[in-house]
Design a protein around this motif. Structure first.
Motif, short mmCIF file in Angstrom:
data_model
loop_
_atom_site.label_atom_id
_atom_site.label_comp_id
_atom_site.label_asym_id
_atom_site.label_seq_id
_atom_site.Cartn_x
_atom_site.Cartn_y
_atom_site.Cartn_z
N ARG A 1 0.87 -1.12 -0.01
CA ARG A 1 -0.08 -0.02 -0.04
C ARG A 1 0.98 1.26 -0.02
NH1 ARG A 1 -2.04 -3.59 3.41
NH2 ARG A 1 -1.10 -2.80 5.52
N VAL A 2 2.11 1.07 -0.22
CA VAL A 2 3.12 2.44 0.01
C VAL A 2 2.96 2.93 -1.27
CG1 VAL A 2 5.38 3.16 0.34
CG2 VAL A 2 4.43 1.23 1.87
N THR A 3 2.83 4.08 -1.36
CA THR A 3 2.91 4.94 -2.75
C THR A 3 4.26 4.87 -3.30
OG1 THR A 3 1.10 6.47 -1.67
CG2 THR A 3 2.52 7.15 -3.83
N GLY A 4 4.60 4.42 -4.56
CA GLY A 4 5.89 4.59 -5.14
C GLY A 4 6.55 3.23 -5.09
N ALA A 5 5.98 2.47 -4.37
CA ALA A 5 6.74 1.08 -4.04
C ALA A 5 6.66 0.14 -5.18
CB ALA A 5 6.39 0.40 -2.68
N ALA A 6 7.66 -0.57 -5.62
CA ALA A 6 7.22 -1.39 -6.81
C ALA A 6 7.29 -2.89 -6.24
CB ALA A 6 8.26 -1.24 -8.00
N ARG A 7 6.42 -3.60 -6.67
CA ARG A 7 6.39 -4.82 -6.31
C ARG A 7 7.04 -5.67 -7.23
NH1 ARG A 7 2.23 -8.33 -2.99
NH2 ARG A 7 2.21 -10.29 -3.96
N ILE A 8 8.32 -5.99 -7.48
CA ILE A 8 9.09 -6.61 -8.58
C ILE A 8 9.13 -7.82 -8.79
CG2 ILE A 8 10.44 -4.21 -8.83
CD1 ILE A 8 12.68 -5.82 -7.59
N TYR A 9 8.91 -8.70 -7.50
CA TYR A 9 9.00 -10.31 -7.58
C TYR A 9 7.81 -10.64 -6.59
CZ TYR A 9 10.73 -14.76 -6.74
OH TYR A 9 10.93 -16.11 -6.65
N ASP A 10 7.13 -11.67 -7.23
CA ASP A 10 6.05 -12.27 -6.59
C ASP A 10 6.57 -13.82 -6.69
OD1 ASP A 10 4.04 -13.47 -5.17
OD2 ASP A 10 2.36 -12.09 -6.32
N GLY A 11 6.93 -14.45 -5.61
CA GLY A 11 7.04 -15.98 -5.60
C GLY A 11 6.10 -16.66 -4.57
N GLY A 12 5.07 -16.00 -4.41
CA GLY A 12 3.84 -16.68 -3.46
C GLY A 12 4.39 -16.11 -1.98
N ASP A 13 5.29 -16.82 -1.40
CA ASP A 13 5.96 -16.79 -0.14
C ASP A 13 6.61 -15.55 -0.05
OD1 ASP A 13 3.93 -18.23 1.23
OD2 ASP A 13 5.05 -20.06 0.99
N ILE A 14 7.28 -15.52 -1.03
CA ILE A 14 8.43 -14.65 -1.07
C ILE A 14 7.93 -13.45 -2.08
CG2 ILE A 14 10.98 -13.91 -1.34
CD1 ILE A 14 10.56 -15.97 0.87
N VAL A 15 7.85 -12.14 -1.52
CA VAL A 15 7.96 -10.97 -2.38
C VAL A 15 9.00 -10.06 -2.25
CG1 VAL A 15 6.32 -9.16 -2.87
CG2 VAL A 15 5.38 -11.47 -1.88
N ILE A 16 9.20 -9.44 -3.28
CA ILE A 16 10.44 -8.40 -3.22
C ILE A 16 9.98 -7.00 -3.78
CG2 ILE A 16 12.79 -7.89 -3.97
CD1 ILE A 16 13.45 -10.80 -4.55
N TYR A 17 10.33 -6.04 -2.97
CA TYR A 17 9.98 -4.61 -3.31
C TYR A 17 11.14 -3.74 -3.59
CZ TYR A 17 5.39 -6.15 -1.04
OH TYR A 17 4.44 -6.64 -0.53
N ASP A 18 11.01 -2.91 -4.69
CA ASP A 18 11.85 -1.99 -4.73
C ASP A 18 11.29 -0.60 -4.25
OD1 ASP A 18 13.75 -0.03 -5.74
OD2 ASP A 18 13.41 -0.57 -7.95
N MET A 19 11.97 -0.01 -3.39
CA MET A 19 11.35 1.12 -2.58
C MET A 19 11.96 2.44 -2.87
SD MET A 19 9.14 -0.66 -0.46
CE MET A 19 8.68 0.67 0.75
N LYS A 20 12.61 2.37 -4.30
CA LYS A 20 13.25 3.58 -4.41
C LYS A 20 12.22 4.98 -4.56
CE LYS A 20 16.13 5.65 -8.08
NZ LYS A 20 16.85 5.40 -9.34
N GLY A 21 11.08 4.43 -5.41
CA GLY A 21 9.96 5.52 -5.69
C GLY A 21 9.25 5.71 -4.27
N ALA A 22 9.28 5.24 -3.43
CA ALA A 22 8.63 5.23 -2.03
C ALA A 22 9.50 6.24 -1.21
CB ALA A 22 8.61 3.96 -1.07
N LEU A 23 10.73 6.05 -1.43
CA LEU A 23 11.74 6.84 -0.44
C LEU A 23 11.86 8.13 -0.98
CD1 LEU A 23 14.80 4.43 -0.35
CD2 LEU A 23 12.83 4.81 1.58
N HIS A 24 11.49 8.64 -2.03
CA HIS A 24 11.36 10.05 -2.65
C HIS A 24 10.07 10.50 -2.95
CE1 HIS A 24 15.41 9.43 -2.66
NE2 HIS A 24 15.73 8.60 -3.30
N ALA A 25 9.07 9.71 -2.37
CA ALA A 25 7.63 10.15 -2.70
C ALA A 25 7.17 11.25 -1.82
CB ALA A 25 6.73 8.80 -2.39
#
Lengths: 656, 251
Positions: free
Chosen positions: A631-655
């Protein structure tokens, strides 16, 4: 004229005029002929005759075995049966069969007890039989570790060295960055040999690593036998001591792992065995032995920092014994100086990180002198089963008593052997190593790591105690069963107090923060995806936040740099300024979320996260805390393996 | 050929085979490669250093492994300083040292005939037969143990069924995104992929069938608002979102 007749003749001739030069010459002749008249153990250092501990075997070293089946072969067959039992226990482990632990320990004893019988009790084996038995025993116990994880490295220390070896293999150069274990590239001995095998054979790093560690184990078996044989002048004591050595807690798993300590230790033992050996023959041979000992010491120096320090320390410790009696021997002193100089040069020019890496040891040693060191915290961890506690305590008590007895006996029996005296004296360090367990914060860890080193002299004095004629006279017919029970108790005690811990002694399904049981395909594949897709885009200074297990996998399989003590990021129920500030301060860009942390309690650790996470109770993390990043603005959910999810927070840090 | 010459000669041949069989079939490369690294260098050097019978069999075995480790490490440090560590440089450097020391060892052995040791006597036939039979039995048991362990580990790993989906900006063109899908469900699966931009505008919609361990990748343009969401559905559960990945402005 036979040699025996010649001996009798010379003795008769020598007796009347025993005084004077001629008498002394004749006495020497008598001694020489007597020595010739019995088969000699090969390549043993010439020492004054002492009362041997295993009296029945010293002079039978070269006789032929009269058994139909050599003991090593029968032990090999029984060890193979033991391995099959252990493999069966590992196979049924995940299914929760109640008898699986019984099968496991039965397998372990099926390997250990036949070797214990031949090496401690029986008078039959020859020297070659004993060498074969030691090699079979070391090999079988090494195989148990491979049976635990036969397809890939799962232990975190192994993964750290896997990363270092993979980097050498792919780049063709040594000394890379290793975020998982920054010091390891500065000590590339193990990785170098492994990548050479992998390069020339086409095998994977895992397969090459298994082969290299098997070779190191073979070297350990032979070197430790030769070392004890030099010390005791008896293959029987050497065999028994080698058997006792395998009972140390870290022998079966940690020292069979693909780690630099397990590689360096056999080379260090070989150095001591070579230095303690007689260097006979012309000057060229003397130089050859000197070269061998120096080149092996060099291998230790560039393979493992701690092993090289202990090698130098033991050589220094051996120096006064060698200089004092029975003849002045400068070789330990020279080798100690060589090793110290090598360590200093290596640390100064190649591995300056070493001192920083060693700071936990120095902290622990300083804590030992502090009055409030007792009572290392294990709060939060599940209690050991009673069986484990009993055998663990029994083993420590038995070894402590055995060291005291063996020290006294070894001092009397081997007065002329500098190596034996040095081993006996250094065995007392065992008490310090045991005491270190109670020194926070790293005492238990360092004590465990020291045990394979401390057990070298301990094994020697315990073997002396087990084979002493006093004990035999005292126990009479009960000596054999008592000796077997003692060795089996120490063996089982070491087994239950070592790695892997009791809750993952047998492989099982996924458990959260449970070391090897947490290394499963979803986490591993996510880390491998990171290496393939993310690593080329990310500079080394950028960090990733994850729980302990995924951090280990990300730094090894993923080759990413991870942040330390990131619990506040995951436990927070909402995203806000504190989290953003925390990420910016720690240069964190990626977040790896394992959703299973909201369903499982941490099994092996007190927390899901490394570092000072004591504020957070070891309860499952609320699911909402883990999914808040969606739900974080600017956070990119770049990988979804079911149990493991990876977020790229670059956009959220500067939002905004 | 005298035994003392044949041993270093064998080591030299092994190391040369290591050079010749680099990149060959794995059945040849594995035994030759392993022996060329872990045995041959130490064997030839220790026969050069200690040609006579002053060293026992156990000691020779220990020195072979220990010196092999040492030589490989020293050679690697040297090669690393000059060029890259590759199969060719490794095999050539090791072969050079092994052959040179083998030749020197052979020369030293011939001139030093006094130090020849006797071969150990062979054990009687019945004893040998029993030992060989029991050893074969042990090897069979060990093979069975490893088969069981491998099967157990494979079975444990196969209990994890999952699908990986990812969405990343392309490294070649910042205006493009790469969407990927990998099936690790343990069986053949049909997926429906729906990619949407801003205001749920469908950028791409497709159906993909992948075998186990099969993967699919697609490059697509990133809309000007740089918002892209890919939802993955299983064909047999068309309404439940199975995987979601998104680029949201900052990626």
């Amino acid at each position: 004229m036979t040699v025996r007749a010649l001996t009798r003749y010379t003795r008769r001739r020598a007796r009347p005029d025993i005084r004077g030069t001629a008498g002394r010459w004749r006495l020497r002749t008598v001694g020489m002929v007597s020595r010739l008249s019995r088969p000699q153990p090969t390549d043993l250092e010439a020492l004054p005759q002492e009362k041997p501990v295993f009296t029945h075997t010293v002079h039978r070293a070269e006789r032929k075995s009269e058994l139909l089946i050599p003991p090593a072969v029968s032990t090999l067959a029984l060890s193979a049966a033991g391995l099959l039992l252990i493999a069966t226990a590992y196979w049924v482990g995940p299914f929760g069969a109640p008898w699986k632990s019984v099968v496991y320990f039965a397998g372990q004893l099926t390997i250990f007890l036949p070797a214990a019988y031949w090496l401690v009790i029986s008078r039959t084996p020859t020297r070659n039989d004993r060498i074969g038995l030691v090699v079979v025993l070391f090999g079988a116990l090494t195989a148990t570790k491979l049976l635990y994880s036969p397809l890939e490295f799962k232990f975190s220390d192994e993964l750290q060295h896997w990363r270092a070896a993979t980097d050498i293999l792919t780049s063709g150069h040594l000394f890379h960055n290793n975020f998982a274990l920054p010091i390891s590239p500065s000590y590339p001995g193990l990785e170098t040999v492994t990548t050479a095998v992998a390069s020339l054979s086409g095998l994977s790093v895992f397969a090459a690593g298994v082969i290299v560690m098997a070779a190191a184990r073979l070297l350990m078996a032979l070197a430790i036998f030769l070392l004890f044989e030099r010390a005791a002048r008896s293959s029987a004591v050497a065999g028994a001591a080698a058997l006792v050595y395998v009972t140390n807690a870290h022998f079966q798993f940690f020292d069979a792992m693909f780690v630099y300590e397990a590689f360096a230790l056999p080379c260090a033992v070989l150095v001591i065995a070579v230095v303690a050996r007689r260097w006979p023959g012309p000057r060229a041979n003397y130089l050859a032995w000197a070269a061998v000992s120096m080149v092996c010491a060099f291998v230790v120096i560039i393979s493992h920092h701690f092993t090289s320090w202990l090698l130098a320390a033991f050589l220094l410790f051996l120096t006064p014994f060698a200089a004092w009696r029975p003849k002045r021997d400068p070789r330990p002193a020279v080798m100690a100086l060589f090793t110290l100089a090598g360590i200093a040069l290596w640390v100064r020019y190649v591995a300056p990180l070493t001192l920083q890496h060693a700071s936990p040891l120095l902290t622990t040693l300083s804590e030992l002198t502090h009055p409030s060191y007792a009572g290392a915290s294990t709060a939060g961890r599940a209690a050991k089963p009673l069986f484990d506690q009993l055998f663990s305590a029994a083993a420590v008590v038995t070894v402590m008593l055995g060291v005291a007895l063996g020290f006294v006996l070894a001092r009397r029996a081997y007065r002329g052997s500098p190596l034996a005296l040095a081993l006996a004296a250094s065995s007392l360090a065992y008490y310090g190593v045991v005491a270190m367990r109670f020194a926070p914060p790293y005492g238990a860890e360092i004590s465990g790591r020291l045990m394979p080193f401390a057990f070298v002299p301990v094994a020697f004095v315990l073997a002396v105690a087990l084979g002493s004629s006093k004990l035999r006279r005292l126990l009479k017919r009960m000596h054999a069963p008592v000796a077997l029970v003692i060795t089996a108790t120490i063996f089982l005690g070491g087994l239950v107090s070592s790695w892997p811990p009791w809750w993952e002694r047998l492989p099982g399904p996924y458990a959260a923060e449970a070391f090897e049981r947490s290394v499963d395909p979803p986490s591993v594949q996510a880390a491998k995806w990171v290496e393939m897709w993310l690593r080329p885009r990310v500079p080394p200074s950028v960090h990733t936040a994850a729980d302990v297990t995924n951090s280990e996998l990300l730094t090894t399989y993923g080759a990413l740099n991870t942040a330390y003590d990131v619990a506040p990021l995951f436990y927070a129920r909402t995203w806000g300024s504190p989290q953003r500030a925390f990420m910016i301060a720690n240069n964190i860009r990626y977040i790896v979320v394992d959703k299973r942390l909201s369903r499982y309690r941490p099994l092996g650790a007190v927390s899901y996260f490394s570092g000072g996470s004591k504020d957070h109770l070891p309860t499952p993390i609320p699911a909402g805390s883990l999914t808040k990043f969606d739900r974080v603005t600017g956070a990119a959910r770049i990988y979804d393996g079911g149990d493991i999810v990876i977020y790229d927070m670059k956009g959220a840090l500067h939002a905004p | 050929m005298p035994r003392k010459i044949s041993v270093p000669a064998t080591a030299a041949v092994l190391s040369l085979l290591g050079v010749a069989l680099t990149y060959s079939h794995i059945a040849l490369a594995v035994p030759v490669g392993v022996l060329a690294v872990l045995v041959a260098p130490g064997l030839s050097v220790q026969h050069l250093l200690f040609p006579g019978s002053q060293v026992s069999g156990a000691e020779r075995a220990a020195l072979t492994v220990g010196l092999s480790f040492a030589i490989v490490i020293v050679v690697s440090l040297g090669v690393n300083a000059v060029t890259k560590l590759t199969p060719q440089t490794w095999s050539l450097a090791l072969a050079l040292i092994t052959c040179a020391s083998a030749v020197a060892a052979a020369g030293r052995t011939v001139t030093d005939r006094s130090q020849r040791s006797a071969r150990p006597a062979k054990p009687p036939g019945a004893r040998r037969g029993a030992a060989i039979g029991l050893s074969v039995f042990a090897v069979l048991l060990i093979t069975a143990a490893f088969s069981l362990a491998v099967r157990g580990a494979s079975h444990l790993a196969a209990r994890s069924h999952f699908t990986e989906a990812w969405l990343l900006p392309s490294t070649r063109d910042p205006g493009l995104a790469v969407f990927g899908l990998q099936n690790r469900e343990g069986h053949r699966v049909t997926y429906r992929v729906v990619v949407q931009g801003k205001h749920r505008h469908v950028v791409r919609q497709t159906q993909v069938t992948l075998n186990n361990d099969g993967w699919w990748r697609e490059t697509m343009p990133i809309p000007p608002a740089r918002r892209l969401i890919a939802r993955v559905y299983l064909a047999d559960r068309p309404t439940a979102v199975y995987r979601v990945v998104k680029l949201a402005g900052g990626g």
